[in-house]
Design a protein around this motif. Structure first.
Motif, short mmCIF file in Angstrom:
data_model
loop_
_atom_site.label_atom_id
_atom_site.label_comp_id
_atom_site.label_asym_id
_atom_site.label_seq_id
_atom_site.Cartn_x
_atom_site.Cartn_y
_atom_site.Cartn_z
N THR A 200 0.82 -1.22 0.00
CA THR A 200 0.00 0.00 0.00
C THR A 200 0.85 1.26 0.00
N THR A 201 2.11 1.14 -0.38
CA THR A 201 2.97 2.34 -0.40
C THR A 201 2.56 3.30 -1.51
N ARG A 202 1.91 2.81 -2.55
CA ARG A 202 1.32 3.68 -3.57
C ARG A 202 -0.10 3.20 -3.85
N ALA A 203 -0.92 3.23 -2.83
CA ALA A 203 -2.31 2.80 -2.96
C ALA A 203 -3.08 3.83 -3.77
N SER A 204 -3.88 3.33 -4.70
CA SER A 204 -4.64 4.20 -5.60
C SER A 204 -6.10 4.25 -5.17
N PHE A 205 -6.63 5.48 -5.07
CA PHE A 205 -8.03 5.70 -4.72
C PHE A 205 -8.63 6.70 -5.70
N GLY A 206 -9.88 6.46 -6.11
CA GLY A 206 -10.48 7.38 -7.05
C GLY A 206 -11.92 7.04 -7.36
N PRO A 207 -12.49 7.67 -8.40
CA PRO A 207 -13.91 7.48 -8.74
C PRO A 207 -14.20 6.10 -9.29
N LEU A 208 -15.50 5.81 -9.44
CA LEU A 208 -15.92 4.49 -9.91
C LEU A 208 -15.86 4.36 -11.42
N GLY A 209 -15.55 5.42 -12.13
CA GLY A 209 -15.33 5.34 -13.56
C GLY A 209 -16.36 6.09 -14.37
N GLY A 210 -15.89 6.86 -15.37
CA GLY A 210 -16.79 7.66 -16.17
C GLY A 210 -17.52 8.66 -15.29
N GLY A 211 -18.79 8.87 -15.58
CA GLY A 211 -19.60 9.74 -14.72
C GLY A 211 -20.38 8.99 -13.68
N TYR A 212 -20.14 7.67 -13.58
CA TYR A 212 -20.95 6.81 -12.71
C TYR A 212 -20.77 7.21 -11.25
N ALA A 213 -21.90 7.43 -10.56
CA ALA A 213 -21.97 7.78 -9.13
C ALA A 213 -21.51 9.20 -8.81
N GLN A 214 -21.36 10.04 -9.82
CA GLN A 214 -20.90 11.40 -9.55
C GLN A 214 -21.99 12.30 -8.97
N GLY A 215 -23.24 11.86 -8.99
CA GLY A 215 -24.30 12.59 -8.32
C GLY A 215 -24.77 11.91 -7.05
N THR A 216 -23.98 10.94 -6.60
CA THR A 216 -24.36 10.11 -5.45
C THR A 216 -23.49 10.49 -4.25
N ARG A 217 -24.15 10.79 -3.16
CA ARG A 217 -23.46 11.21 -1.95
C ARG A 217 -22.44 10.15 -1.51
N TRP A 218 -21.27 10.59 -1.09
CA TRP A 218 -20.14 9.74 -0.69
C TRP A 218 -19.36 9.17 -1.88
N TYR A 219 -19.97 9.13 -3.06
CA TYR A 219 -19.35 8.49 -4.21
C TYR A 219 -18.81 9.47 -5.25
N ASP A 220 -19.04 10.74 -5.06
CA ASP A 220 -18.69 11.74 -6.08
C ASP A 220 -17.22 12.14 -6.01
N VAL A 221 -16.34 11.14 -5.98
CA VAL A 221 -14.89 11.36 -5.94
C VAL A 221 -14.46 11.93 -7.29
N LYS A 222 -13.61 12.97 -7.28
CA LYS A 222 -13.28 13.67 -8.51
C LYS A 222 -11.98 13.21 -9.16
N HIS A 223 -11.01 12.78 -8.37
CA HIS A 223 -9.68 12.51 -8.91
C HIS A 223 -9.17 11.17 -8.40
N ARG A 224 -8.36 10.52 -9.22
CA ARG A 224 -7.64 9.33 -8.76
C ARG A 224 -6.27 9.78 -8.23
N VAL A 225 -5.94 9.32 -7.04
CA VAL A 225 -4.70 9.73 -6.38
C VAL A 225 -3.94 8.48 -5.92
#
Length: 429
Positions: free
Chosen positions: A69-94
């Protein structure tokens, strides 16, 4: 069965005013996102009157999965999916060094004199945001009967990791998992009546025992969605804190049932169409990109619910709730009072402090404003007064009052409710 609960550690506040940071503190760290700067997020939290945050600490990922997990990746679920859903509207992969980020969170918590309720959402949804399905696969590879124990061992290792860095005093208490009766901790169990609280008891008891053996001085518990008034006998005897999430739904429940948001067999686009924005695609066509489809399996949130939340017309949604609220008003307030009184009686019977870690109305689309408006905020005030009157040790203002929700901008109501809560009593000795 006699059990002597572990006392709350010295130095933890007499009254917990809780902000629900959940898993967002690591999924929402990209440019311009609410947790890009942890010190800023903590400063804003304290300004609103909170002294505690509640998080998914990703214990199994960090200390059970064996993954790098030294470079663990977190981000959205893909495309526009869940971008209007509370808790799921992650904008960037980091990419984060996840253990270092955990330590950074606790170091910032110390700088701002905030305590942390350490929990896990891993068997519900956290892995859906990961760079690949390895975290999800590692979790599901654990036999269902062993999952609570596996979480306990990971939590104990996480606590030891913090203790080695002189940060464990920030921990208010540990929860093995969030809303245990709704998620993959219940795999393979058959309901007792309408719920899985009773069938799950043996697994959770074993997990709590495993944690107690490792760390007998650290309070640990599990928490429950709603207050399971018909199944409290299923709560393990060896909890140290009683934690419940009273979502009363009421008129929101009526709308969810009308639209079949949690019933994929009954749901249809046409059923939901009056509440959708023009141009909404058909339900079957609203998907993440093919390579990300596994993420739908990694979250327990209903797929019709995500679709409607993504495409809903906020005005149509809120208008329905306001127009139909009156018929539910009394029942919603009565249910909240009944559930909170029942939780109080249960906690006193067990001799453990009481915490409301989430609540009050329910899961609303990101850009709607019913729970944040005049009716919803009055429910927040009523719940704060009730929590204070029954001597609850800790409570949220409401689940939507957090840095990653629009309600965060409503500073005054959060400060007001937290001031009400601070007038509460000390937890049981």
């Amino acid at each position: 069965m006699t059990y002597e609960p572990v006392p709350i550690p010295a130095g933890v506040p007499d009254q917990l005013t809780i902000a629900l940071w959940d898993f967002s503190w690591y999924t929402r760290t990209g440019p311009g996102e609410p947790f890009e700067d942890l010190d800023r997020a903590f400063a804003e939290t304290v300004t609103r009157g909170y002294n505690t945050i509640r998080i998914c600490a990703m214990p199994y990922l960090l200390f059970g999965s064996g993954l790098d997990t030294t470079r663990a990746s977190f981000g959205p679920l893909g495309g526009g999916y869940a971008q209007g859903t509370r808790w799921y509207d992650v904008k960037h992969r980091v990419a984060l060094d996840a253990r270092a980020h955990l330590v950074a969170l606790f170091e910032a918590a110390r700088r701002h004199d905030v305590h942390v309720i350490v929990s896990s959402w891993e068997y519900q949804q956290s892995p859906a945001f990961y760079g690949d399905r390895s975290w999800f696969d590692a979790l599901t590879a654990v036999a269902p009967a062993d999952r609570a124990v596996a979480l306990a061992q990971a939590h104990a290792d996480l606590y030891a990791h913090l203790a080695d860095r002189d940060l464990a005093d920030r921990v208010a208490f540990v929860e093995l998992h969030n809303e245990v009766q709704f998620g993959r901790l219940t795999d393979g169990l058959e309901p007792d009546g309408t719920d899985l609280v009773v069938p799950l008891r043996e697994r959770l008891t074993a997990g709590l025992d495993a944690f107690h053996r490792r760390l007998p001085h650290v309070p640990v518990t599990v928490n429950y969605a709603r207050v399971p008034v018909d199944a409290l006998r299923g709560v393990p005897h060896n909890i140290d804190v009683a934690v419940f999430h009273p979502y009363v739904y009421g008129v929101l429940g009526e709308l969810a049932e009308q639209l079949a948001l949690r019933d994929e067999e009954r749901f249809s686009t046409e059923r939901a169409r009056p509440f959708l924005r023009p141009g909404a695609p058909d339900y079957q066509d609203w998907q993440p990109p093919l390579a990300d489809r596994w993420r739908k399996d990694a979250t327990i949130v209903g797929k019709p619910e995500i679709y409607v939340h993504d495409w809903c017309d906020p005005d149509a949604w809120d208008r329905y709730l306001y127009e139909h609220h009156e018929a539910h008003h009394h029942a919603m307030r009565l249910k909240l009072d009944l559930w909170m009184d029942t939780a109080k009686d249960f906690s006193r019977g067990r001799g453990v402090p009481l915490v409301f870690g989430e609540g009050w109305i329910g899961y609303t689309p990101l850009n709607t404003w019913y729970e944040e408006g005049p009716i919803g905020t009055e429910v927040c005030r009523a719940a704060a007064r009730k929590a204070r009157s029954i001597g609850a040790w800790g409570s949220v203002v409401c689940s939507n009052a957090a840095p990653h929700h629009p309600m965060w901008a409503e500073v005054a109501i959060q400060a007001e409710c937290n001031e009400i809560l601070r007038q509460g009593a000390r937890p049981p000795a």
